[in-house]
Write a protein that holds these residues in place. Structure first.
Motif, PDB file in Angstrom:
ATOM      1  N   HIS A  25      33.020  92.528 -62.948  1.00  0.00           N
ATOM      2  CA  HIS A  25      32.123  93.842 -63.089  1.00  0.00           C
ATOM      3  C   HIS A  25      32.486  94.739 -62.386  1.00  0.00           C
ATOM      4  O   HIS A  25      32.834  95.994 -62.764  1.00  0.00           O
ATOM      5  CB  HIS A  25      30.655  93.476 -63.059  1.00  0.00           C
ATOM      6  CG  HIS A  25      30.264  92.707 -64.186  1.00  0.00           C
ATOM      7  ND1 HIS A  25      30.011  93.109 -65.303  1.00  0.00           N
ATOM      8  CD2 HIS A  25      29.772  91.218 -63.964  1.00  0.00           C
ATOM      9  CE1 HIS A  25      29.690  91.797 -66.213  1.00  0.00           C
ATOM     10  NE2 HIS A  25      29.154  90.854 -65.533  1.00  0.00           N
ATOM     11  N   ALA A  26      32.703  94.502 -60.990  1.00  0.00           N
ATOM     12  CA  ALA A  26      33.313  95.506 -60.001  1.00  0.00           C
ATOM     13  C   ALA A  26      33.489  94.914 -58.648  1.00  0.00           C
ATOM     14  O   ALA A  26      32.917  93.693 -58.405  1.00  0.00           O
ATOM     15  CB  ALA A  26      32.056  96.547 -59.786  1.00  0.00           C
ATOM     16  N   LEU A 118      46.632  89.981 -52.735  1.00  0.00           N
ATOM     17  CA  LEU A 118      44.964  89.571 -52.881  1.00  0.00           C
ATOM     18  C   LEU A 118      45.002  89.417 -54.447  1.00  0.00           C
ATOM     19  O   LEU A 118      44.244  88.548 -54.834  1.00  0.00           O
ATOM     20  CB  LEU A 118      44.462  90.782 -52.293  1.00  0.00           C
ATOM     21  CG  LEU A 118      42.977  90.166 -52.231  1.00  0.00           C
ATOM     22  CD1 LEU A 118      42.564  88.903 -51.546  1.00  0.00           C
ATOM     23  CD2 LEU A 118      42.141  91.192 -51.461  1.00  0.00           C
ATOM     24  N   ARG A 119      45.426  90.528 -55.374  1.00  0.00           N
ATOM     25  CA  ARG A 119      45.347  90.566 -56.462  1.00  0.00           C
ATOM     26  C   ARG A 119      45.876  89.320 -57.342  1.00  0.00           C
ATOM     27  O   ARG A 119      45.409  88.799 -58.275  1.00  0.00           O
ATOM     28  CB  ARG A 119      45.810  91.819 -56.981  1.00  0.00           C
ATOM     29  CG  ARG A 119      45.446  92.070 -58.650  1.00  0.00           C
ATOM     30  CD  ARG A 119      45.803  93.676 -58.964  1.00  0.00           C
ATOM     31  NE  ARG A 119      47.218  93.546 -58.886  1.00  0.00           N
ATOM     32  CZ  ARG A 119      48.024  94.891 -59.114  1.00  0.00           C
ATOM     33  NH1 ARG A 119      47.447  95.957 -59.060  1.00  0.00           N
ATOM     34  NH2 ARG A 119      49.078  94.823 -59.118  1.00  0.00           N
ATOM     35  N   ALA A 120      47.141  88.795 -56.699  1.00  0.00           N
ATOM     36  CA  ALA A 120      47.657  87.884 -57.230  1.00  0.00           C
ATOM     37  C   ALA A 120      46.980  86.324 -57.185  1.00  0.00           C
ATOM     38  O   ALA A 120      47.283  85.561 -57.985  1.00  0.00           O
ATOM     39  CB  ALA A 120      49.152  87.619 -56.610  1.00  0.00           C
ATOM     40  N   VAL A 121      46.001  86.457 -56.326  1.00  0.00           N
ATOM     41  CA  VAL A 121      45.245  85.075 -56.079  1.00  0.00           C
ATOM     42  C   VAL A 121      43.902  85.327 -56.551  1.00  0.00           C
ATOM     43  O   VAL A 121      43.110  84.463 -56.052  1.00  0.00           O
ATOM     44  CB  VAL A 121      45.340  84.761 -54.624  1.00  0.00           C
ATOM     45  CG1 VAL A 121      46.892  84.329 -54.187  1.00  0.00           C
ATOM     46  CG2 VAL A 121      44.731  85.745 -53.621  1.00  0.00           C
ATOM     47  N   TYR A 144      40.809 100.302 -47.709  1.00  0.00           N
ATOM     48  CA  TYR A 144      41.907 100.386 -49.172  1.00  0.00           C
ATOM     49  C   TYR A 144      41.812  99.498 -50.039  1.00  0.00           C
ATOM     50  O   TYR A 144      41.834  99.936 -51.162  1.00  0.00           O
ATOM     51  CB  TYR A 144      43.189 100.415 -48.144  1.00  0.00           C
ATOM     52  CG  TYR A 144      44.220 100.894 -49.275  1.00  0.00           C
ATOM     53  CD1 TYR A 144      44.975 101.888 -49.397  1.00  0.00           C
ATOM     54  CD2 TYR A 144      44.842  99.628 -50.002  1.00  0.00           C
ATOM     55  CE1 TYR A 144      45.839 102.134 -50.444  1.00  0.00           C
ATOM     56  CE2 TYR A 144      45.888  99.737 -50.896  1.00  0.00           C
ATOM     57  CZ  TYR A 144      46.580 101.266 -51.199  1.00  0.00           C
ATOM     58  OH  TYR A 144      47.619 101.448 -52.093  1.00  0.00           O
ATOM     59  N   LEU A 145      41.725  98.123 -49.661  1.00  0.00           N
ATOM     60  CA  LEU A 145      41.571  97.150 -50.576  1.00  0.00           C
ATOM     61  C   LEU A 145      40.402  97.371 -51.689  1.00  0.00           C
ATOM     62  O   LEU A 145      40.678  97.077 -52.823  1.00  0.00           O
ATOM     63  CB  LEU A 145      41.177  95.799 -49.823  1.00  0.00           C
ATOM     64  CG  LEU A 145      42.246  95.294 -48.905  1.00  0.00           C
ATOM     65  CD1 LEU A 145      42.161  93.930 -48.242  1.00  0.00           C
ATOM     66  CD2 LEU A 145      43.647  95.165 -49.887  1.00  0.00           C
ATOM     67  N   ALA A 151      39.766 101.041 -58.154  1.00  0.00           N
ATOM     68  CA  ALA A 151      40.784 101.735 -59.155  1.00  0.00           C
ATOM     69  C   ALA A 151      41.587 101.137 -60.197  1.00  0.00           C
ATOM     70  O   ALA A 151      41.968 101.562 -61.210  1.00  0.00           O
ATOM     71  CB  ALA A 151      41.696 102.608 -58.275  1.00  0.00           C
ATOM     72  N   THR A 152      41.911  99.826 -59.821  1.00  0.00           N
ATOM     73  CA  THR A 152      42.628  99.029 -61.004  1.00  0.00           C
ATOM     74  C   THR A 152      41.724  97.985 -61.714  1.00  0.00           C
ATOM     75  O   THR A 152      42.288  97.339 -62.677  1.00  0.00           O
ATOM     76  CB  THR A 152      43.649  98.036 -60.132  1.00  0.00           C
ATOM     77  OG1 THR A 152      43.016  97.317 -59.079  1.00  0.00           O
ATOM     78  CG2 THR A 152      44.656  98.983 -59.616  1.00  0.00           C
ATOM     79  N   GLY A 153      40.308  98.320 -61.357  1.00  0.00           N
ATOM     80  CA  GLY A 153      39.427  97.204 -62.306  1.00  0.00           C
ATOM     81  C   GLY A 153      39.417  95.798 -61.907  1.00  0.00           C
ATOM     82  O   GLY A 153      38.858  95.113 -62.468  1.00  0.00           O
ATOM     83  N   GLN A 154      39.649  95.873 -60.821  1.00  0.00           N
ATOM     84  CA  GLN A 154      39.757  94.135 -60.053  1.00  0.00           C
ATOM     85  C   GLN A 154      38.444  93.945 -59.516  1.00  0.00           C
ATOM     86  O   GLN A 154      37.987  94.696 -58.582  1.00  0.00           O
ATOM     87  CB  GLN A 154      40.854  94.081 -59.000  1.00  0.00           C
ATOM     88  CG  GLN A 154      42.262  94.007 -59.787  1.00  0.00           C
ATOM     89  CD  GLN A 154      42.483  93.043 -60.562  1.00  0.00           C
ATOM     90  OE1 GLN A 154      42.332  91.963 -60.375  1.00  0.00           O
ATOM     91  NE2 GLN A 154      43.238  93.452 -61.722  1.00  0.00           N
ATOM     92  N   PRO A 155      37.829  92.694 -59.398  1.00  0.00           N
ATOM     93  CA  PRO A 155      36.509  92.320 -58.735  1.00  0.00           C
ATOM     94  C   PRO A 155      36.951  92.018 -57.427  1.00  0.00           C
ATOM     95  O   PRO A 155      36.095  92.127 -56.396  1.00  0.00           O
ATOM     96  CB  PRO A 155      36.031  91.267 -59.530  1.00  0.00           C
ATOM     97  CG  PRO A 155      37.147  90.532 -59.957  1.00  0.00           C
ATOM     98  CD  PRO A 155      38.326  91.752 -60.309  1.00  0.00           C
TER      99      PRO A 155
END
Length: 155
Positions: A25-26, A118-121, A144-145, A151-155
């Protein structure tokens, strides 16, 4: 570790917050406040033990290291350095021997490489303990994370 007693409500709230983030969700954040010695670190450890995520990373502030750039985030950076191609890029930026002769540490490049690793894992949780002692650059990295995830829609 001894049995954990009390703070059931706080554990439940943290669990719900992590669940919201994991379901995509966020990005989410929780702040545990209290007097020194009141068990905040123990509460954090107990909450994390209940989270069903394989990827858990820590940022820990230490008073003597609060002036050392990225000291608090060193465990996070070391762990992410093995996260595939994105992790290798991060490792090259932060840890390559001889790199310091080429150019100084470039925070924005390190921040973005950390975000990508971090997004990759993902899904993952980043725990910050003793925030009052976290060095400024590690704090900026954490900020920043969260912004990059949002901004990229990653939880």
């Amino acid at each position: 570790m001894s049995a954990f007693v009390g703070r059931v409500d706080a554990l439940e709230v943290i669990g719900e917050l992590v669940g919201v983030a994991v379901r995509g969700h966020a990005p989410a954040a929780a702040v545990i406040m209290g007097d020194p010695g009141s068990g905040k670190s123990r509460l954090l450890a107990e909450a994390v033990a209940r989270v069903q995520l394989p990827n858990r990373f820590r940022v820990v502030g230490y008073e003597p290291e609060r002036v050392v750039p990225l000291a608090s985030a060193s465990d996070l950076l070391l762990a992410l350095a093995s996260a595939g191609p994105e992790g290798r890029r991060l490792a090259a930026l932060v840890f390559d021997v001889g790199r310091e002769e080429e150019s100084p540490l470039e925070p924005l490049r390190v921040f973005e490489a950390t975000h990508r690793a971090l997004r990759a894992v993902a899904p993952a949780i980043v725990l910050i303990d003793d925030l009052q002692w976290v060095d400024e650059l590690s704090l900026a990295l954490c900020h920043y994370l969260v912004r990059a995830a949002e901004a990229t829609g990653q939880p």
